[in-house]
Design a protein around this motif. Structure first.
Motif, short mmCIF file in Angstrom:
data_model
loop_
_atom_site.label_atom_id
_atom_site.label_comp_id
_atom_site.label_asym_id
_atom_site.label_seq_id
_atom_site.Cartn_x
_atom_site.Cartn_y
_atom_site.Cartn_z
N LEU A 29 -44.92 25.51 -11.00
CA LEU A 29 -45.75 24.98 -9.92
C LEU A 29 -46.91 25.93 -9.71
CD1 LEU A 29 -44.63 23.54 -6.49
CD2 LEU A 29 -46.45 25.24 -6.61
N THR A 30 -48.13 25.40 -9.71
CA THR A 30 -49.30 26.22 -9.40
C THR A 30 -50.07 25.59 -8.26
OG1 THR A 30 -51.25 27.35 -10.32
CG2 THR A 30 -50.85 25.11 -11.08
N HIS A 31 -50.54 26.43 -7.32
CA HIS A 31 -51.26 25.91 -6.16
C HIS A 31 -52.21 26.98 -5.62
CE1 HIS A 31 -50.93 23.23 -2.31
NE2 HIS A 31 -52.15 23.26 -2.82
N ASN A 32 -53.48 26.62 -5.51
CA ASN A 32 -54.44 27.41 -4.74
C ASN A 32 -54.22 27.02 -3.28
OD1 ASN A 32 -56.74 28.16 -3.23
ND2 ASN A 32 -58.02 28.19 -5.06
N ILE A 33 -53.64 27.94 -2.51
CA ILE A 33 -53.19 27.59 -1.15
C ILE A 33 -54.29 27.77 -0.10
CG2 ILE A 33 -50.79 28.12 -1.69
CD1 ILE A 33 -51.18 30.71 0.02
N ARG A 34 -55.50 28.20 -0.51
CA ARG A 34 -56.61 28.46 0.40
C ARG A 34 -56.32 29.70 1.25
NH1 ARG A 34 -62.07 28.22 1.92
NH2 ARG A 34 -62.25 27.96 4.15
N LEU A 72 -49.46 31.10 -7.46
CA LEU A 72 -50.37 30.79 -6.35
C LEU A 72 -51.70 31.51 -6.54
CD1 LEU A 72 -47.89 31.11 -3.33
CD2 LEU A 72 -48.44 29.06 -4.67
N GLN A 73 -52.72 31.00 -5.87
CA GLN A 73 -54.03 31.63 -5.88
C GLN A 73 -54.60 31.66 -4.46
OE1 GLN A 73 -53.76 28.61 -8.05
NE2 GLN A 73 -52.58 30.01 -9.36
N GLU A 74 -55.56 32.55 -4.26
CA GLU A 74 -56.23 32.76 -2.96
C GLU A 74 -55.27 33.25 -1.88
OE1 GLU A 74 -59.11 30.17 -1.15
OE2 GLU A 74 -60.01 29.66 -3.08
N VAL A 75 -54.30 34.03 -2.25
CA VAL A 75 -53.26 34.48 -1.32
C VAL A 75 -53.64 35.85 -0.76
CG1 VAL A 75 -50.81 34.88 -1.01
CG2 VAL A 75 -51.59 33.26 -2.77
N LEU A 76 -53.89 35.92 0.52
CA LEU A 76 -54.12 37.20 1.17
C LEU A 76 -52.79 37.88 1.46
CD1 LEU A 76 -56.98 36.35 3.70
CD2 LEU A 76 -57.17 37.24 1.36
N ASN A 77 -52.83 39.18 1.77
CA ASN A 77 -51.59 39.93 1.99
C ASN A 77 -50.74 39.31 3.08
OD1 ASN A 77 -50.27 42.61 3.54
ND2 ASN A 77 -50.05 42.54 1.33
N GLU A 78 -51.34 38.90 4.18
CA GLU A 78 -50.56 38.30 5.26
C GLU A 78 -49.88 37.01 4.80
OE1 GLU A 78 -52.75 35.79 8.31
OE2 GLU A 78 -54.40 37.07 7.65
N GLN A 79 -50.53 36.31 3.87
CA GLN A 79 -49.96 35.05 3.38
C GLN A 79 -48.80 35.29 2.43
OE1 GLN A 79 -54.03 33.62 2.28
NE2 GLN A 79 -53.33 31.68 3.16
N ILE A 80 -48.91 36.29 1.54
CA ILE A 80 -47.77 36.55 0.65
C ILE A 80 -46.58 37.05 1.45
CG2 ILE A 80 -48.39 38.94 0.01
CD1 ILE A 80 -46.94 36.26 -2.35
N ASP A 289 -57.12 23.00 0.47
CA ASP A 289 -58.20 22.18 -0.08
C ASP A 289 -57.95 21.87 -1.56
OD1 ASP A 289 -58.58 24.82 -0.73
OD2 ASP A 289 -60.74 24.83 -0.42
N HIS A 290 -56.83 22.35 -2.09
CA HIS A 290 -56.39 22.03 -3.44
C HIS A 290 -55.05 21.31 -3.39
CE1 HIS A 290 -59.05 24.68 -6.05
NE2 HIS A 290 -59.35 25.08 -4.83
N ARG A 291 -54.77 20.53 -4.41
CA ARG A 291 -53.45 19.94 -4.61
C ARG A 291 -52.67 20.79 -5.61
NH1 ARG A 291 -56.39 14.13 -5.46
NH2 ARG A 291 -56.30 13.40 -3.30
N ALA A 292 -51.39 20.82 -5.45
CA ALA A 292 -50.53 21.56 -6.39
C ALA A 292 -50.35 20.76 -7.68
CB ALA A 292 -49.18 21.83 -5.75
N VAL A 293 -50.18 21.49 -8.77
CA VAL A 293 -49.82 20.89 -10.06
C VAL A 293 -48.41 21.37 -10.40
CG1 VAL A 293 -50.38 20.73 -12.52
CG2 VAL A 293 -52.23 20.89 -10.82
#
Length: 301
Positions: A29-34, A72-80, A289-293
């Motif tokens: 699963l890959t997702h740019n989570i914003r 995942l992409q666009e993950v800031l430290n607080e988000q991880i 703003d992205h959908r997961a693949v």
């Protein structure tokens, strides 16, 4: 006759078990989570609202897929921190913030189950002219990285290399040169007596390329001479939307998020399914703003 029948059943069961044991199903699963924008953009809800939607997606799509990888992409430290706390202690991740190689800037992590996969080694490669930490490359608007991990399946002992990346949105040269770096890494992974293995390993690359299929970066990674191949081209079943980027208005749409497997032509991978998941439901809230693949692949062991 009864003995022969019993022997036949035993033999068939042994064959079935052997066939089953010779393959390893893997969900990717890959997702740019914003990133957690503050303030959020028009149409965007804050991370505090979106994070449970992302966690629900990750839980549901890996619930009965123990060998799953989450990129995942666009993950800031607080988000991880939030994601790992929400997933629970069975999960671990590799990755660093791109700005300082520690916690500053966006991560492109690979998340995996500790009881299923043994982490053999991992590293982050900066996508710039000399690989310098925290440096923008070529015409890039931002620092860009690829996270690379070698994993060994605990049961089958099969090794695999996982890569998660996020190419630049502003710089076409950066995207093209980043693709060249990825190609070099893929060649190293697949080669005998490489930095990764004495025999060569299967691999996958997941991420937001900021590159549509007509862009140089995608075409370089997916051409017939490349070691990588887009899983959408190989999948027996396709499901979901075409586009993976929607912005927060569902108007500016494009296909820029991909999962590739390799080495092409080696027969390691069989791609069973490819899907693009929704990023908004009846509540009207965009999880990103992205959908997961999501890809279901089967790896020979």
């Amino acid at each position: 006759m009864m003995l022969n029948a019993a022997l036949l059943v035993t033999t068939l069961l042994a064959i079935i078990m052997k066939v089953q044991a010779a393959t390893l199903p893997i969900r990717i699963l890959t997702h740019n989570i914003r990133y957690a924008a503050d303030p959020p953009a028009t149409g965007e809800k804050p991370w505090s609202t979106r994070k449970q939607l992302i966690l629900n997606e990750l839980h549901y799509n890996t619930l009965h897929n123990p060998e799953a990888f989450i990129c995942l992409q666009e993950v800031l430290n607080e988000q991880i921190v939030d994601i790992m706390a929400g997933l629970g202690d069975e999960w671990a991740y590799i990755g660093v913030g791109r700005d300082d190689g520690k916690t500053e800037g966006e991560y492109s992590p690979v998340i995996y189950r500790k009881a299923i996969w043994e982490l053999v080694t991992w590293k982050t490669v900066w996508l710039n002219e000399d690989g310098a930490v925290g440096k923008k490359g070529w015409d890039a608007g931002s620092v860009r990285i690829v996270t690379i991990g070698t994993f060994k399946h605990m049961t089958s002992k099969k090794e695999i290399v996982a890569m998660s990346t996020h190419f630049d949105n502003a710089g076409a040269i950066s995207r093209r040169e980043s693709a060249k770096i990825i190609e070099g890494i893929a060649a190293d992974i697949a080669s005998p007596a490489s930095n990764f293995s004495s025999t060569g390993l299967p691999f996958f690359l997941a991420g937001d390329l900021n590159s549509e299929i007509t862009d140089d970066a995608y075409m370089m990674l997916n051409n017939a001479s490349s070691l990588l191949q887009d899983t959408k081209e190989q999948a027996k079943w396709l499901y979901g939307d075409e586009n993976t980027y929607t912005a927060f208005d569902d108007v500016d749409k494009s296909l820029i998020d991909f999962i590739f497997v390799g080495p092409r032509g080696e027969g390691d991978w069989s791609v069973e399914g490819y899907s693009v998941l929704p990023n908004r439901f009846e509540d009207g809230v965009y999880a990103s703003d992205h959908r997961a693949v999501v890809v279901d692949g089967v790896l020979e062991v």
